[in-house]
Design an enzyme around this catalytic site. Structure first.
Site, PDB file in Angstrom:
ATOM      1  N   HIS A 113      -5.757   6.955  -2.993  1.00 21.12           N
ATOM      2  CA  HIS A 113      -6.618   5.882  -2.484  1.00 21.12           C
ATOM      3  C   HIS A 113      -7.684   5.475  -3.497  1.00 21.12           C
ATOM      4  O   HIS A 113      -8.040   6.208  -4.403  1.00 21.12           O
ATOM      5  CB  HIS A 113      -7.264   6.318  -1.172  1.00 21.12           C
ATOM      6  CG  HIS A 113      -6.311   6.279  -0.038  1.00 21.12           C
ATOM      7  ND1 HIS A 113      -6.301   7.170   1.003  1.00 21.12           N
ATOM      8  CD2 HIS A 113      -5.287   5.426   0.204  1.00 21.12           C
ATOM      9  CE1 HIS A 113      -5.329   6.878   1.834  1.00 21.12           C
ATOM     10  NE2 HIS A 113      -4.693   5.814   1.388  1.00 21.12           N
ATOM     11  N   HIS A 173       0.843  -1.205   0.000  1.00 23.11           N
ATOM     12  CA  HIS A 173       0.000   0.000   0.000  1.00 23.11           C
ATOM     13  C   HIS A 173       0.878   1.256   0.000  1.00 23.11           C
ATOM     14  O   HIS A 173       0.705   2.158  -0.822  1.00 23.11           O
ATOM     15  CB  HIS A 173      -0.901  -0.007   1.245  1.00 23.11           C
ATOM     16  CG  HIS A 173      -1.790   1.201   1.359  1.00 23.11           C
ATOM     17  ND1 HIS A 173      -3.102   1.207   0.960  1.00 23.11           N
ATOM     18  CD2 HIS A 173      -1.538   2.449   1.833  1.00 23.11           C
ATOM     19  CE1 HIS A 173      -3.627   2.411   1.182  1.00 23.11           C
ATOM     20  NE2 HIS A 173      -2.701   3.184   1.716  1.00 23.11           N
ATOM     21  N   GLU A 174       1.847   1.298   0.909  1.00 22.12           N
ATOM     22  CA  GLU A 174       2.696   2.505   1.023  1.00 22.12           C
ATOM     23  C   GLU A 174       3.484   2.752  -0.261  1.00 22.12           C
ATOM     24  O   GLU A 174       3.589   3.876  -0.733  1.00 22.12           O
ATOM     25  CB  GLU A 174       3.652   2.374   2.203  1.00 22.12           C
ATOM     26  CG  GLU A 174       2.967   2.282   3.563  1.00 22.12           C
ATOM     27  CD  GLU A 174       1.905   3.356   3.770  1.00 22.12           C
ATOM     28  OE1 GLU A 174       0.871   3.035   4.384  1.00 22.12           O
ATOM     29  OE2 GLU A 174       2.074   4.497   3.287  1.00 22.12           O
ATOM     30  N   HIS A 227       1.648   4.506  -2.869  1.00 27.45           N
ATOM     31  CA  HIS A 227       1.717   5.968  -2.703  1.00 27.45           C
ATOM     32  C   HIS A 227       3.064   6.489  -3.206  1.00 27.45           C
ATOM     33  O   HIS A 227       3.121   7.495  -3.902  1.00 27.45           O
ATOM     34  CB  HIS A 227       1.563   6.358  -1.221  1.00 27.45           C
ATOM     35  CG  HIS A 227       0.189   6.216  -0.658  1.00 27.45           C
ATOM     36  ND1 HIS A 227      -0.966   6.619  -1.310  1.00 27.45           N
ATOM     37  CD2 HIS A 227      -0.233   5.701   0.539  1.00 27.45           C
ATOM     38  CE1 HIS A 227      -2.028   6.369  -0.555  1.00 27.45           C
ATOM     39  NE2 HIS A 227      -1.611   5.806   0.573  1.00 27.45           N
TER      40      HIS A 227
HETATM   41  C1  LIG Z   1      -4.226   1.163   4.622  1.00 26.77           C
HETATM   42  C2  LIG Z   1      -3.084   1.113   5.630  1.00 26.77           C
HETATM   43  C3  LIG Z   1      -2.138  -0.038   5.314  1.00 26.77           C
HETATM   44  C4  LIG Z   1      -2.309   2.447   5.631  1.00 26.77           C
HETATM   45  C5  LIG Z   1      -3.149   3.638   6.088  1.00 26.77           C
HETATM   46  C6  LIG Z   1      -2.293   4.885   6.246  1.00 26.77           C
HETATM   47  S1  LIG Z   1      -1.929   5.793   4.763  1.00 26.77           S
HETATM   48  C7  LIG Z   1      -1.571   7.401   5.273  1.00 26.77           C
HETATM   49  N1  LIG Z   1      -0.778   5.235   4.126  1.00 26.77           N
HETATM   50  N2  LIG Z   1      -3.054   5.791   3.870  1.00 26.77           N
HETATM   51  C8  LIG Z   1      -3.738   3.409   7.498  1.00 26.77           C
HETATM   52  O1  LIG Z   1      -2.988   3.260   8.432  1.00 26.77           O
HETATM   53  N3  LIG Z   1      -5.075   3.458   7.597  1.00 26.77           N
HETATM   54  C9  LIG Z   1      -5.747   3.401   8.878  1.00 26.77           C
HETATM   55  C10 LIG Z   1      -7.049   4.168   8.809  1.00 26.77           C
HETATM   56  C11 LIG Z   1      -7.759   4.159  10.116  1.00 26.77           C
HETATM   57  C12 LIG Z   1      -8.676   3.221  10.517  1.00 26.77           C
HETATM   58  N4  LIG Z   1      -9.098   3.538  11.771  1.00 26.77           N
HETATM   59  C13 LIG Z   1      -8.426   4.660  12.223  1.00 26.77           C
HETATM   60  C14 LIG Z   1      -8.467   5.349  13.459  1.00 26.77           C
HETATM   61  C15 LIG Z   1      -7.654   6.477  13.615  1.00 26.77           C
HETATM   62  C16 LIG Z   1      -6.772   6.888  12.585  1.00 26.77           C
HETATM   63  C17 LIG Z   1      -6.725   6.184  11.355  1.00 26.77           C
HETATM   64  C18 LIG Z   1      -7.568   5.067  11.196  1.00 26.77           C
HETATM   65  C19 LIG Z   1     -10.067   2.753  12.506  1.00 26.77           C
HETATM   66  C20 LIG Z   1      -9.408   1.769  13.503  1.00 26.77           C
HETATM   67  C21 LIG Z   1      -8.439   0.750  12.877  1.00 26.77           C
HETATM   68  C22 LIG Z   1      -7.012   1.213  13.041  1.00 26.77           C
HETATM   69  C23 LIG Z   1      -5.970   0.254  12.507  1.00 26.77           C
HETATM   70  C24 LIG Z   1      -5.881   0.238  11.001  1.00 26.77           C
HETATM   71  N5  LIG Z   1      -5.606   1.556  10.476  1.00 26.77           N
HETATM   72  C25 LIG Z   1      -6.010   1.960   9.250  1.00 26.77           C
HETATM   73  O2  LIG Z   1      -6.603   1.206   8.487  1.00 26.77           O
HETATM   74 ZN   LIG Z   2      -2.893   5.125   2.013  1.00 27.56          ZN
END
Ligand SMILES: CC(C)C[C@H](CS(C)(=N)=N)C(=O)N[C@H]1Cc2cn(c3ccccc23)CCCCCCNC1=O
Ligand SMILES: [Zn+2]
Ligand SMILES: [Ca+2]
Ligand SMILES: [Zn+2]
Length: 170
Positions: free
Chosen positions: A130, A120-121, A124
């Site tokens: 997205h 995923h990263e 980007h």
């Molecule tokens: C797609 C990833 C590999 C990369 C992305 C980050 S990015 C920049 N590269 N798009 C990511 O970390 N997304 C968060 C999004 C997110 C989900 N929540 C959050 C609660 C607080 C903050 C963010 C989140 C709800 C709770 C679950 C938290 C754990 C999982 N976190 C996520 O899915």
């Molecule tokens: Zn992302």
């Protein structure tokens, strides 16, 4: 899929990458292997190749950090944001940072799957934003698909090929 404004992309045929820091959750060799695998998932679809360098400045610098770590996006402890990466460009452009406060795993059920997150990263880092498709690797949240046998969704492939064209496997 979505692209970033002005569609930033790498213009060189070979993009260099360097792993500048590691996690204690996985052996170094495993991190190196997973990063190479994530890059190959993307490069097999486009006419672009990656070269790993171990010293000096690379286009894509990959590392693990916790909290504030020198860019304007401090990490937030376990959970929430797992990682972030910058679109193609000089300096921080293309760099991918992983939150050291996550438990990074390879294939096991608990913790965060490093291969999935790195794919995923690096999407980007190559210029993809997205996707609205829950099956796409570029979907904004982690854990929607099958993390252990995932592959790029058609949506991911269409997006990366819009930026870089198709790889002509002659
Ligand atoms: C797609 C990833 C590999 C990369 C992305 C980050 S990015 C920049 N590269 N798009 C990511 O970390 N997304 C968060 C999004 C997110 C989900 N929540 C959050 C609660 C607080 C903050 C963010 C989140 C709800 C709770 C679950 C938290 C754990 C999982 N976190 C996520 O899915
Ligand atoms: Zn992302
Ligand atoms: Ca976090
Ligand atoms: Zn960062």
């Amino acid at each position: 899929y979505s692209l970033f404004a002005n569609k930033p992309k790498w213009t060189s045929k070979v993009v260099t990458y360097r792993i500048v820091s590691y996690t204690s959750d996985l052996p170094r060799a495993k991190v190196d292997e997973i990063v190479a695998k994530a890059l190959s998932l993307w490069s097999k679809e486009i006419p672009l190749s990656f070269r790993r360098i171990r010293f000096g400045t690379a286009d894509i610098e990959i590392g693990f950090a916790r909290g504030a770590h020198g860019d304007l996006n401090p990490f937030d402890g376990p959970g929430n944001v797992l990682a972030h990466a910058f679109p193609p460009g000089p300096g921080l452009g293309g760099d991918a940072h992983f939150d050291q406060d996550e438990l990074w795993t390879d294939g096991s059920s608990l913790g965060i799957n490093f291969l999935y997150t790195a794919t995923h990263e690096l999407g980007h880092s190559l210029g993809l934003g997205h996707s609205a498709n829950p099956n796409a690797v570029m979907y904004p949240t982690y854990g929607s698909g099958d993390l252990e046998r995932f592959q790029l969704a058609w949506d991911d492939v269409e997006g990366i090929q819009e930026l870089y064209g198709k790889r002509s496997n002659e």
